[in-house]
Design an enzyme around this catalytic site. Structure first.
Site, PDB file in Angstrom:
ATOM      1  N   ARG A 194       0.836  -1.195   0.000  1.00  0.00           N
ATOM      2  CA  ARG A 194       0.000   0.000   0.000  1.00  0.00           C
ATOM      3  C   ARG A 194       0.880   1.258   0.000  1.00  0.00           C
ATOM      4  NH1 ARG A 194      -2.007  -3.815  -0.999  1.00  0.00           N
ATOM      5  NH2 ARG A 194      -3.870  -4.811  -0.186  1.00  0.00           N
ATOM      6  N   SER A 250     -11.016  -0.792   3.502  1.00  0.00           N
ATOM      7  CA  SER A 250     -10.167  -1.182   4.634  1.00  0.00           C
ATOM      8  C   SER A 250      -9.467   0.058   5.185  1.00  0.00           C
ATOM      9  CB  SER A 250      -9.127  -2.213   4.196  1.00  0.00           C
ATOM     10  OG  SER A 250      -9.759  -3.375   3.732  1.00  0.00           O
ATOM     11  N   GLU A 260      -4.808   3.422   6.249  1.00  0.00           N
ATOM     12  CA  GLU A 260      -4.572   3.450   4.811  1.00  0.00           C
ATOM     13  C   GLU A 260      -4.953   4.792   4.182  1.00  0.00           C
ATOM     14  OE1 GLU A 260      -5.900   0.379   2.238  1.00  0.00           O
ATOM     15  OE2 GLU A 260      -5.281  -1.249   3.544  1.00  0.00           O
TER      16      GLU A 260
END
Length: 346
Positions: free
Chosen positions: A164, A246, A342
């Protein structure tokens, strides 16, 4: 090219948080950005790049000039013996690109079906799902430097992909640090889709689908359908319940740390990684701390998946971040693990 003033952003972020962009420019072509940067007054202003708004938590009105990337286009640009090279404009909806490539007979992106956001945002986050990451299918991208207006191309190595992560998430530093956060706008992305395609079925939920259906050799379209069904069963639709997918990265730790946690928490969900580290399921850690379904104001933990924070209606960015920080504190106090969000917080 028009500059819009005081633009409501509630429909431009999947969390559905009410805020305004004091100035907003819609980039529908590369020329739009060149025109903007050619104007000395506009070029000097701080800027915030907005794609699909699926990986952002807005905590107030956005004062920097908001660049809303809406560049369209999908095409096959080249073929090699091993790959189809497919190009898409940064403003294309990611899921639409995935469906389109399959309709053309070019598999490879099916595990990334229903990932929210735009094509241009995908390399920034190095999106991943169900055993495939963007870097596995990435060829190269074109971007424009906001500092000098020049167009440049980056290959996978130059993007510095990680979990990520990419150079687009790191600020510029010294000569060894090529971070591009806030310095560039991605305008096109190209993908290398394999002609010798094999389904990626290492993910447990996909293996369960395979067992349920009895399909030994699924097609790319079948994998796509399975992924869509799994995601819809687990994750809320942003069009119905505001969310950013998420919210936390799955943390990694050492084998010694895992042994220590398992001694206290035998049911810990964990996965060995190729580099010897061990990835922990952030959703399991959050659920174990009793957060599923709990709320701070109008922000809540989704009752079907603890990794997802949702807007129950009228949540502010402050409420979302207060909830997120409370979860981080709770997980650290119980497991000694620090969860990293995130989404980008602005």
């Amino acid at each position: 090219m028009d500059i819009e003033r005081n633009v409501p952003l509630q429909t431009y972020n999947t969390f559905g948080i009410a805020a305004r962009a004091l100035q907003l420019v819609r980039l529908r072509s590369e020329d739009d950005l060149h025109q903007l940067l050619a104007h000395a007054g506009h070029a000097a202003q701080p800027k915030f790049v907005l794609g699909g708004g699926s990986n952002v938590v807005i905590t107030g009105d956005i004062r920097p000039m908001t660049l809303k990337v809406e560049i369209p286009g999908k095409r096959l640009v080249a073929e090699t013996d091993r790959h189809w090279i497919v190009e898409a404009g940064a403003g294309e909806v990611w899921h639409d690109l995935v469906a389109w490539t399959l309709a053309q007979g070019w598999p490879g992106l099916e595990n990334l079906a229903l990932v929210p956001g735009t094509v241009g945002a995908a390399p920034v986050q190095n999106i991943g799902a169900y055993g495939v990451e963007l870097q596995d299918r990435f060829h190269e991208l074109d971007a424009i430097d906001l500092r000098n207006g020049q167009t440049f191309t980056l290959n996978a190595a130059q993007c510095g992909f990680g979990y990520r992560d990419s150079v687009f998430k790191h600020p510029p530093g010294d000569a060894r640090d090529h971070g591009l956060a806030g310095c560039a706008v991605i305008v096109r992305v190209r993908f290398a889709l394999p002609k010798q395609w094999q389904p990626e079925l290492d993910y447990l939920d996909l293996q369960r689908k395979q067992a349920e259906t009895g399909v030994a050799r699924p097609t790319a379209q079948q994998v796509f359908d399975w992924v869509c069904a799994i995601r819809r069963a687990k994750l809320p639709d942003p069009a119905v319940i505001g969310n950013a997918g998420s919210f936390f990265k799955n943390p990694t730790c050492t084998e010694a740390q895992v042994r220590d946690i398992i001694a206290r928490e035998p049911k810990l969900v964990h996965y060995p990684m190729p580099d010897g580290s061990i990835k922990l399921a952030a959703g399991w850690l959050i659920d174990a701390c009793g957060w599923k379904g709990k709320a701070v104001g109008k922000a809540a933990v989704y009752d079907k998946q603890a990794l997802v924070l949702v807007n129950k209606g009228g949540a502010t960015g402050g409420e979302v971040m207060t909830l997120a920080k409370s979860i981080q504190t709770s997980v650290y106090e119980r497991f000694g693990i620090r969860l990293e969000p995130e989404p980008v917080v602005v």
